[in-house]
Design an enzyme around this catalytic site. Structure first.
Site, PDB file in Angstrom:
ATOM      1  N   PHE A 171       1.859 -42.046  -5.912  1.00  0.00           N
ATOM      2  CA  PHE A 171       2.200 -42.549  -7.249  1.00  0.00           C
ATOM      3  C   PHE A 171       3.482 -41.871  -7.697  1.00  0.00           C
ATOM      4  CE2 PHE A 171       2.338 -42.849 -11.810  1.00  0.00           C
ATOM      5  CZ  PHE A 171       2.088 -44.190 -11.986  1.00  0.00           C
ATOM      6  N   ASP A 259       8.097 -34.780  -5.446  1.00  0.00           N
ATOM      7  CA  ASP A 259       7.750 -35.187  -6.807  1.00  0.00           C
ATOM      8  C   ASP A 259       6.684 -34.199  -7.290  1.00  0.00           C
ATOM      9  OD1 ASP A 259       6.432 -36.254  -8.994  1.00  0.00           O
ATOM     10  OD2 ASP A 259       6.606 -38.328  -8.326  1.00  0.00           O
ATOM     11  N   LYS A 289       6.163 -34.127 -17.243  1.00  0.00           N
ATOM     12  CA  LYS A 289       4.889 -33.822 -17.908  1.00  0.00           C
ATOM     13  C   LYS A 289       4.844 -32.482 -18.670  1.00  0.00           C
ATOM     14  CE  LYS A 289       2.077 -36.791 -14.925  1.00  0.00           C
ATOM     15  NZ  LYS A 289       1.783 -37.951 -15.736  1.00  0.00           N
TER      16      LYS A 289
HETATM   17  N1  PLP Z   1       5.106 -38.982 -10.462  1.00  0.00           N
HETATM   18  C1  PLP Z   1       3.865 -38.496 -10.494  1.00  0.00           C
HETATM   19  C2  PLP Z   1       3.376 -37.664  -9.348  1.00  0.00           C
HETATM   20  C3  PLP Z   1       3.030 -38.754 -11.581  1.00  0.00           C
HETATM   21  O1  PLP Z   1       1.782 -38.277 -11.588  1.00  0.00           O
HETATM   22  C4  PLP Z   1       3.534 -39.535 -12.638  1.00  0.00           C
HETATM   23  C5  PLP Z   1       2.672 -39.870 -13.781  1.00  0.00           C
HETATM   24  O2  PLP Z   1       1.464 -39.806 -13.750  1.00  0.00           O
HETATM   25  C6  PLP Z   1       4.842 -40.014 -12.574  1.00  0.00           C
HETATM   26  C7  PLP Z   1       5.598 -39.711 -11.470  1.00  0.00           C
HETATM   27  C8  PLP Z   1       5.409 -40.861 -13.659  1.00  0.00           C
HETATM   28  O3  PLP Z   1       5.649 -40.117 -14.804  1.00  0.00           O
HETATM   29  P1  PLP Z   1       5.862 -40.866 -16.203  1.00  0.00           P
HETATM   30  O4  PLP Z   1       4.564 -41.531 -16.542  1.00  0.00           O
HETATM   31  O5  PLP Z   1       6.244 -39.782 -17.146  1.00  0.00           O
HETATM   32  O6  PLP Z   1       6.954 -41.855 -15.986  1.00  0.00           O
END
Ligand code: PLP
Length: 437
Positions: A171, A259, A289
């Site tokens: 994700f 990420d 986050k």
């Molecule tokens: N990358 C990861 C690993 C995530 O868990 C998330 C959100 O849950 C995102 C990217 C996307 O972040 P945002 O919702 O702030 O765009």
């Protein structure tokens, strides 16, 4: 109660008088249907302890106020919990001074924030954004720029389209680039043609990755991974996997990109999860986050200098990326994480919580498949014949908000500062919920 806005009459009623049904109806009819809303509950604010939420709940006797444990911390965005006095006071003081100014003029906190970001992340340079997905979109740009300039077998740039490899079930967010990184059919539905130049491999399978490097023969510009796959169900790789990926990228002149949007900022028991595996720093890393203690959206692309130098004025920018409040709260968050030694607390609390959950799990060997995770990012995986959504609803009934992911995983990631009685409450709610499943 907010004295400035709660008496505002909306839809014929002061907001303070809206019932849970009024709220649900507005969301059901006006909010685009992208989340399965939890009906019958409304969050009022933080509770009497940082890891508690005060909610309004529909019961047979009408609406009642109760406190529940926040077992999710907004997908790891809230390390200190709610109503933290230092964060709240700092933000209040700050926003009483100014709104925003453009990035083209300096302000008091951006420079100091970047210095602290460098110490905290060990990366060289920073490009702040707002949401996680934006940071990932920017990372994709960085990988492509680097691939066209320095990628390929001879390091003189990939002539064809550079390929970015990512993992199945990953994700990375909701932008089109992040979506192209992901193989989830629901996220991709009706969006074709998606961006080209992406391919996926099974996570935690070094052989599959080696095969992909052969298949794309010199055209891979980067490998983009969550160090622990969070949304996929807190999938923790084998101890040596990430190290082998990093070595493979080095050998093939490709970037190693992590990420850490959900795993970073102490959540897994290290500042960043890559440190758990004794890796060298990644070439690029995205964070988000918890960067702002969860009070505003703040994210960032962090990278090695030779890659970040490929961005130039007019080629990239953002109105709110690195704006004064983001820099201030970003700096304050690192200050408080260090001062309160939150990384060690994540280790200590993670051991306690996982142990409690494992104790409960042992009572239900036919229902619970595994309890796994690192630090304060834990999943209770149930067997597929049981329904994770039902389990999370039952957890809520038993006083804990924790959410299922991929039907069979209950993700448990409370504020890192949760106290033992909060963790005991999560374990007893799990016990009662599994008994009734
Ligand atoms: N990358 C990861 C690993 C995530 O868990 C998330 C959100 O849950 C995102 C990217 C996307 O972040 P945002 O919702 O702030 O765009």
């Amino acid at each position: 109660m907010n004295t400035i806005i709660d008496n505002y009459v909306v839809n014929g009623k002061a907001i303070a008088d809206w019932t849970i049904k009024d709220h649900n109806q507005a969301l059901d009819t006006l909010g685009t249907y992208i989340y399965e809303p939890l009906h019958g509950v409304l969050v009022l604010g933080g509770g009497s302890k940082p890891y508690l939420l005060e909610i309004l709940k529909e019961t047979r006797d009408g609406e009642v106020k109760v406190e529940i444990v926040d077992g999710l911390a907004c997908y790891s965005a809230v390390p200190f919990g709610h109503k933290d006095p230092v964060i709240s006071e700092g933000v209040n003081q700050f926003i009483a001074q100014m709104a925003t100014i453009p990035r083209s003029i300096s302000h008091s906190y951006l420079g100091p924030w970047m210095v602290k970001l460098q110490e905290f992340t060990r990366m060289d340079m920073f490009l702040p954004k707002c949401s996680g997905t934006e940071a990932n979109e920017t990372a994709i740009k960085a990988i492509r720029k680097w691939g066209k300039n320095f990628g390929g077998k001879d390091g003189k740039g990939i002539e064809e389209n550079p390929v970015i490899l990512s993992a199945q079930n990953a994700f990375h967010g909701r932008g089109l680039g992040s979506t192209a990184l992901m193989d989830d059919p629901v996220s991709r539905k009706d969006l074709e043609p998606l961006m080209e130049g992406f391919d996926q491999v099974p996570f935690n399978d070094i052989g599959a990755l080696k095969d992909k490097f052969k298949e794309h023969d010199g055209n891979i510009a980067g490998v983009f991974l969550e160090p622990i796959q969070a949304e996929a169900g807190i999938l923790v790789p084998d101890d040596n996997y990430l190290h082998e990926v990093q070595e493979l990228t080095k050998k093939n002149n490709a970037l190693f990109v992590l990420d850490e949007i959900q795993t970073g900022y102490c959540r897994t028991g290290a500042n960043f999860a890559w440190q758990l595996y004794g890796l060298e720093k990644p070439d690029l890393m995205t964070i988000g986050k918890a960067m702002s203690s969860g009070v505003i959206p703040v994210s960032c692309l962090c990278g090695k200098k030779e890659i970040m130098d490929l961005f130039e004025p007019h080629g990239e920018g953002s109105t709110f990326g690195g704006y004064p409040l983001a820099s201030f709260v970003g700096l304050l968050t690192i200050h408080e994480l260090e001062k309160r030694n939150i990384t060690s607390l994540a280790v200590e609390n993670g051991v306690y919580l996982k142990h409690k959950l494992e104790e409960v799990a042992r009572k239900y060997p036919t229902k619970v498949k595994e309890v796994r995770g690192k630090g304060m990012l834990i999943s209770v995986e149930i067997f597929p014949e049981y329904d994770g959504h039902k389990l999370s609803m039952s957890m809520l009934e038993n006083g804990v908000y924790a959410k299922e992911t991929h039907e069979t995983n209950l993700r448990i990631a409370p504020p890192i500062v949760i106290e033992r009685d909060g963790m005991d409450k999560i374990a007893s709610a799990l016990d009662a919920s599994l008994a009734g499943l």
